[in-house]
Design an enzyme around this catalytic site. Structure first.
Site, short mmCIF file in Angstrom:
data_model
loop_
_atom_site.label_atom_id
_atom_site.label_comp_id
_atom_site.label_asym_id
_atom_site.label_seq_id
_atom_site.Cartn_x
_atom_site.Cartn_y
_atom_site.Cartn_z
CG LEU A 1 -1.86 1.23 1.31
CD1 LEU A 1 -2.73 1.37 0.08
CD2 LEU A 1 -2.72 1.16 2.58
CG ASP B 1 13.19 2.33 13.84
OD1 ASP B 1 11.97 2.06 13.98
OD2 ASP B 1 14.08 1.80 14.54
CE1 TYR C 1 -1.67 -6.03 11.80
CE2 TYR C 1 -3.84 -6.92 11.32
CZ TYR C 1 -2.81 -6.06 11.01
OH TYR C 1 -2.90 -5.26 9.90
#
Length: 281
Positions: A12, A36, A125
């Site tokens: 994406l 990061d 998740y």
């Protein structure tokens, strides 16, 4: 606009970068090597130095099963990193668009989920991604999507095409329903929402609920292969069992887009045909 895309190396992220660039925006693509997002100092430095009008946060830890055994990393990337990005966006006056998932829902209800349904994740998740939504809240745009497919990276379309070419058995679950979302279509909606700086949660998927088994058959048909090569299987019969619970129903209704009078992405079969043709060359 000047746009910073984090997680720009993902499927994406890459299509989002391409969409904004094709529309004439100035885009800074930051993958993991460039930024990061778990490092607050790096995020503040990057956003302060670049001075974007918009930050699209596509960075995420999406290994659903791995999240079950590495919960700390899931929260570090999917939640705490969003706090850093949201802080930087507020500090330097950028609009934040954060990408979330259908896994924030339990999958227990029979009707499609709209933006005002109560989240109830059943996996590490899902819970970490919901935490990320909370960190992004306020004036941010939160885009929930599902079953992402595109020309970059691994996804269900590329997997089915690979299995078809290998000639082996093909089994896909028939008791998980959702809507395939094609990254180019999702990126187009992201661009519109960011241009308008629209706050709040939006479900952004293509149209057409389908089981994974039915979707695999559609992919085979689009490739000119025999759909009957695909066999159904129940989630409970998968060997080895999957560590993370999958929502049985993760169909996302694009209610907020519709009520706002914005165009919905097309039926998934339209981009599916184009993607299959592209991947088969």
């Amino acid at each position: 606009m000047r746009v910073l895309v984090t997680g720009a190396g993902g499927q994406l992220g890459r299509d989002t970068v391409e969409r904004f660039a094709a529309s004439g925006h100035e885009v800074v693509a930051a993958g993991r090597r460039e930024l990061d997002v778990t490092r607050r100092d790096q995020v503040l430095g990057a956003v302060g130095g670049i001075g974007p009008d918009v930050v699209v946060n596509c960075a995420a830890y999406t290994a659903v099963d791995a999240c079950e055994t590495d919960v700390g990393r899931a929260y570090q990337i999917n939640a705490l990193a969003v706090r850093h990005v949201a802080e930087a966006a507020r500090r330097f006056g950028a609009h934040l668009c954060h990408i979330s998932t259908d896994y924030v829902f339990s999958g227990d209800q029979s009707e499609p989920y709209h933006e005002w349904d109560r989240p109830d994740p059943r996996s590490a998740y899902g819970t970490s991604k919901l935490a990320g939504e909370h960190e992004a809240s306020g004036e941010a745009t939160v885009v929930r999507t599902s079953w992402l497919c595109g020309r970059h990276g691994s996804n269900m379309v590329s997997t089915v095409l690979r299995l078809a070419a290998e000639g082996g058995p093909m089994q896909f679950v028939d008791d998980q329903r959702g809507i395939p979302s094609f990254t180019a279509d999702v990126a187009a909606v992201i661009e519109r929402l960011c241009a308008d700086r629209r706050p709040g949660v939006y479900h952004v998927t293509n149209q057409g609920p389908v089981s994974r088994y039915e979707f695999a058959r559609e992919i085979m048909a689009a490739a000119g292969r025999d759909p009957d090569r695909v066999a159904p299987i129940a989630t409970a019969e998968l060997q080895p069992p999957r560590p993370a619970a999958r929502p049985a129903n993760s169909v996302l209704e694009n209610r907020a887009l519709a009520l706002a009078g914005l165009d919905l992405p097309p039926d998934y079969r339209v981009p599916l045909r184009s993607l299959v043709a592209l991947l088969l060359g």
